[in-house]
Design an enzyme around this catalytic site. Structure first.
Site, PDB file in Angstrom:
ATOM      1  N   HIS A   1     -35.407  -7.686  59.285  1.00 37.56           N
ATOM      2  CA  HIS A   1     -34.398  -8.721  59.871  1.00 37.56           C
ATOM      3  C   HIS A   1     -33.580  -8.345  60.916  1.00 37.56           C
ATOM      4  CE1 HIS A   1     -34.684 -11.606  55.974  1.00 37.56           C
ATOM      5  NE2 HIS A   1     -35.850 -11.470  56.410  1.00 37.56           N
TER       6      HIS A   1
ATOM      7  N   TYR B   1     -32.276 -13.400  63.036  1.00 39.91           N
ATOM      8  CA  TYR B   1     -31.214 -12.788  62.489  1.00 39.91           C
ATOM      9  C   TYR B   1     -30.210 -11.878  63.025  1.00 39.91           C
ATOM     10  CZ  TYR B   1     -33.419 -14.018  57.674  1.00 39.91           C
ATOM     11  OH  TYR B   1     -33.759 -14.849  56.783  1.00 39.91           O
TER      12      TYR B   1
HETATM   13  P1  NAD Z   1     -37.017 -17.331  43.186  1.00 48.33           P
HETATM   14  O1  NAD Z   1     -35.749 -17.264  42.711  1.00 48.33           O
HETATM   15  O2  NAD Z   1     -38.051 -18.639  42.882  1.00 48.33           O
HETATM   16  O3  NAD Z   1     -37.934 -16.133  42.248  1.00 48.33           O
HETATM   17  C1  NAD Z   1     -39.088 -16.032  42.003  1.00 48.33           C
HETATM   18  C2  NAD Z   1     -39.381 -15.587  40.605  1.00 48.33           C
HETATM   19  O4  NAD Z   1     -39.006 -14.076  40.347  1.00 48.33           O
HETATM   20  C3  NAD Z   1     -38.666 -16.663  39.431  1.00 48.33           C
HETATM   21  O5  NAD Z   1     -39.529 -16.986  39.013  1.00 48.33           O
HETATM   22  C4  NAD Z   1     -37.887 -15.328  38.843  1.00 48.33           C
HETATM   23  O6  NAD Z   1     -37.724 -16.033  37.423  1.00 48.33           O
HETATM   24  C5  NAD Z   1     -38.542 -14.342  38.815  1.00 48.33           C
HETATM   25  N1  NAD Z   1     -37.994 -12.916  38.578  1.00 48.33           N
HETATM   26  C6  NAD Z   1     -36.799 -12.733  38.538  1.00 48.33           C
HETATM   27  N2  NAD Z   1     -36.515 -11.485  38.016  1.00 48.33           N
HETATM   28  C7  NAD Z   1     -37.655 -10.829  37.681  1.00 48.33           C
HETATM   29  C8  NAD Z   1     -38.520  -9.744  37.187  1.00 48.33           C
HETATM   30  N3  NAD Z   1     -37.536  -8.822  36.962  1.00 48.33           N
HETATM   31  N4  NAD Z   1     -39.740  -9.637  37.184  1.00 48.33           N
HETATM   32  C9  NAD Z   1     -40.408 -10.534  37.468  1.00 48.33           C
HETATM   33  N5  NAD Z   1     -40.106 -11.827  38.005  1.00 48.33           N
HETATM   34  C10 NAD Z   1     -38.519 -11.829  38.096  1.00 48.33           C
HETATM   35  O7  NAD Z   1     -37.389 -16.903  44.720  1.00 48.33           O
HETATM   36  P2  NAD Z   1     -37.926 -17.186  45.624  1.00 48.33           P
HETATM   37  O8  NAD Z   1     -37.139 -18.250  46.670  1.00 48.33           O
HETATM   38  O9  NAD Z   1     -39.213 -17.812  45.484  1.00 48.33           O
HETATM   39  O10 NAD Z   1     -38.118 -15.793  46.522  1.00 48.33           O
HETATM   40  C11 NAD Z   1     -38.747 -14.873  45.980  1.00 48.33           C
HETATM   41  C12 NAD Z   1     -38.407 -13.617  46.727  1.00 48.33           C
HETATM   42  O11 NAD Z   1     -39.125 -13.405  47.917  1.00 48.33           O
HETATM   43  C13 NAD Z   1     -37.021 -13.306  46.741  1.00 48.33           C
HETATM   44  O12 NAD Z   1     -36.740 -11.757  46.791  1.00 48.33           O
HETATM   45  C14 NAD Z   1     -36.881 -13.627  48.296  1.00 48.33           C
HETATM   46  O13 NAD Z   1     -35.715 -13.151  48.726  1.00 48.33           O
HETATM   47  C15 NAD Z   1     -38.295 -13.228  48.783  1.00 48.33           C
HETATM   48  N6  NAD Z   1     -38.374 -13.865  50.116  1.00 48.33           N
HETATM   49  C16 NAD Z   1     -38.728 -12.764  51.144  1.00 48.33           C
HETATM   50  C17 NAD Z   1     -39.309 -13.253  52.418  1.00 48.33           C
HETATM   51  C18 NAD Z   1     -39.390 -12.067  53.550  1.00 48.33           C
HETATM   52  O14 NAD Z   1     -39.540 -12.642  54.407  1.00 48.33           O
HETATM   53  N7  NAD Z   1     -39.766 -10.824  52.998  1.00 48.33           N
HETATM   54  C19 NAD Z   1     -39.149 -14.844  52.619  1.00 48.33           C
HETATM   55  C20 NAD Z   1     -38.940 -15.840  51.596  1.00 48.33           C
HETATM   56  C21 NAD Z   1     -38.375 -15.261  50.460  1.00 48.33           C
HETATM   57  C1  G6P Z   2     -36.728 -16.214  55.995  1.00 49.41           C
HETATM   58  C2  G6P Z   2     -37.010 -14.919  55.853  1.00 49.41           C
HETATM   59  C3  G6P Z   2     -36.728 -14.388  54.385  1.00 49.41           C
HETATM   60  C4  G6P Z   2     -35.388 -15.100  53.698  1.00 49.41           C
HETATM   61  C5  G6P Z   2     -36.181 -16.748  53.537  1.00 49.41           C
HETATM   62  C6  G6P Z   2     -35.009 -17.426  53.045  1.00 49.41           C
HETATM   63  O1  G6P Z   2     -37.286 -16.538  56.909  1.00 49.41           O
HETATM   64  O2  G6P Z   2     -37.707 -14.026  56.365  1.00 49.41           O
HETATM   65  O3  G6P Z   2     -36.450 -12.864  54.187  1.00 49.41           O
HETATM   66  O4  G6P Z   2     -35.111 -14.707  52.705  1.00 49.41           O
HETATM   67  O5  G6P Z   2     -36.696 -17.014  54.652  1.00 49.41           O
HETATM   68  O6  G6P Z   2     -35.673 -18.682  52.706  1.00 49.41           O
HETATM   69  P1  G6P Z   2     -34.873 -20.006  51.939  1.00 49.41           P
HETATM   70  O7  G6P Z   2     -35.508 -21.097  52.222  1.00 49.41           O
HETATM   71  O8  G6P Z   2     -34.786 -19.215  50.573  1.00 49.41           O
HETATM   72  O9  G6P Z   2     -33.578 -20.035  52.465  1.00 49.41           O
HETATM   73 MN    MN Z   3     -37.804 -11.851  55.803  1.00 48.38          MN
END
Ligand code: NAD
Ligand code: G6P
Ligand code: MN
Length: 433
Positions: free
Chosen positions: A199, A253
């Protein structure tokens, strides 16, 4: 075939991951698929498992899908582990946003006070998973998508022996946006080189047909709508001539840093209106799971495009296949610096274009950054390193040192009060402080 484990499988992004796996069925053979979540996510995981089974069946794939709350059972003998959990679930994200705004700061899931809080909740769990993997599947690759992805990856790189790579969809969005700006349909026709921290990356080169098209792309995206922005960030226009003078394309970002007040005001307005991003996502997620529940549905629905993490699977599935098949293609990942960015420690995590081999990513060296930008990257790296240290030690002074150097975080009494509230609110998941 391979044993693939998804931790945090109840994520609404999982159907994207499955679509990517189905697309690569001939090059990335899966033997069994293990979905892991916690009690709070059991119901979401069940809906995802149902949709996954329908998607696999529709595509003639006979892969068993297991659902479990037991990580040990899932991780034993795994080949690839995708980590995509949200520590504290969406409620924790919303509280980070609301507490930050209450103390006049930007409230965001990976930046500023929110990024700090997220890291403190997440890193202890991520390290526990890595430790279990050392015992249960020491040769497996851990793909980390869990945010804050750069800090989580660095913690695993430093404190465990597990092979890990951190991912973000932002480089994919940038690459697709650049392709569309240039009118190129195949993103593999050009090489985009990015470097920085998660980011916090900059596109440094766009090599196409023997030329660097970076200046041309800068002109194109400066004029019109910037197509390089994920759904969770308002697509503000960069200040006039900023990109041309910079000679690099800052990732979306970086608006939080270069246009802090604009972003803060926008966020405050939204929080008072339709809600914070976390609150909007809560509603989006409700709608998505309504769609996923439908027993007729057997594909990734279009509605998932409303989420910021769009194209996640283009990164995750392509990376797994590139490692497995020793593809030696260039992808943009979080990995050990090892000199790729001059001026940062070798052992820190950076987000850089890398050649992906069976032995993992080999980061490409990048031209030195201009000093002002390098200083900012170094500052952010110090913030990240102190945050990791605080997340592990629970030392409040370390937490304070991390936060006071972050340009998005206030200092003094405001910070003390905000930090007290963050710690109080997150007692269950954070170290004691
Ligand atoms: P979400 O809130 O749906 O969480 C995903 C799942 O994780 C949920 O079903 C929850 O119950 C579970 N969870 C919580 N604690 C846990 C644990 N200790 N062990 C196993 N499962 C657990 O989240 P989301 O919006 O789908 O996002 C999931 C993750 O991906 C977040 O960390 C989010 O920030 C990340 N994300 C990253 C990027 C990126 O670019 N790297 C992009 C989008 C989302
Ligand atoms: C972005 C990023 C993620 C971020 C997510 C948020 O593009 O790369 O790291 O956390 O999307 O998306 P959301 O739909 O959960 O706001
Ligand atoms: Mn990201």
């Amino acid at each position: 075939g391979l044993k693939l484990v998804v931790i945090g499988a109840g994520s609404s992004y999982t159907p994207e991951l499955m679509e990517g796996i189905i697309k690569r069925q001939n090059e990335f053979p899966i033997r069994e698929l293990w979905l892991v979540d916690i009690e709070d996510g059991r119901e979401k995981m069940a809906i995802i498992a149902g949709l996954t089974r329908r998607m696999l069946e529709k595509n003639g794939l006979d892969i068993p899908v297991y659902e479990t709350l037991d990580r040990t059972e899932a991780l034993t003998g795994a080949d690839f582990v995708c980590s995509q959990f949200r520590a504290g679930c969406l409620e924790a994200r919303i509280s980070d946003e609301r507490i930050s705004l209450k103390y006049d700061m930007i409230g965001q899931e990976t930046n500023g006070l929110g990024g700090f809080a997220n890291a403190c909740r997440t890193i202890p769990i991520a390290l526990a998973i890595a430790k279990e993997m050392e015992q249960l599947c020491p040769d497996a690759w851990l793909l980390n998508f869990t945010n804050p992805s750069g800090m989580v990856t660095e913690a695993i790189l430093k404190y465990s022996k597990v092979k890990t790579v951190g991912l973000c969809n932002v480089p994919v969005i940038m690459q697709k946006g650049i392709a569309s700006a240039l009118g190129i349909s195949d993103i593999n026709e050009f090489i985009m080189q990015v470097a920085g921290l998660n980011h916090f990356i900059f596109a440094r080169h766009i090599f196409h047909e023997g030329k660097d098209k970076l200046p041309q792309v800068i002109e194109l995206i400066s004029e019109g709508n910037d197509p390089l922005v994920p759904k969770n960030i308002p697509p503000f226009k960069w200040p006039d001539r900023l990109l041309a003078n910079m000679g690099m394309i800052p990732c979306p970002y970086l608006r939080y840093y270069y246009m802090s007040d604009d972003m803060y005001r926008q966020e405050l307005g939204e929080a008072q209106g339709e809600g914070t991003r976390g609150e909007i996502v809560k509603e989006l997620e409700r709608e998505l799971f309504e769609i996923y529940r439908n027993p007729e549905l057997a594909e990734k629905p279009k509605a998932l495009e409303g989420r910021g993490g769009q194209y996640y699977s283009d990164a995750a599935c392509e990376l797994m296949s590139a490692i497995y098949n020793d593809k030696r293609i260039i992808m943009h990942v979080n990995t050990r610096n090892d000199g790729a960015i001059a001026g940062l420690p070798d052992d820190c995590a950076v987000e850089v274009s890398s050649m992906i081999t069976r032995s993992g990513p080999m980061p490409l060296n990048v031209e030195p950054f201009p000093e002002d930008v390098l200083r900012l990257i170094q500052l952010m790296k110090s913030f990240e390193q102190l945050t990791i240290e605080a997340a592990i030690s629970g030392n409040r002074y370390t937490a304070w040192r991390a936060l006071v150097i972050n340009p998005l975080v206030k200092s003094g009494q405001l910070l003390e009060n905000a930090l007290d509230e963050v710690i109080e609110h997150n007692k269950a998941l954070m170290p004691a402080f």
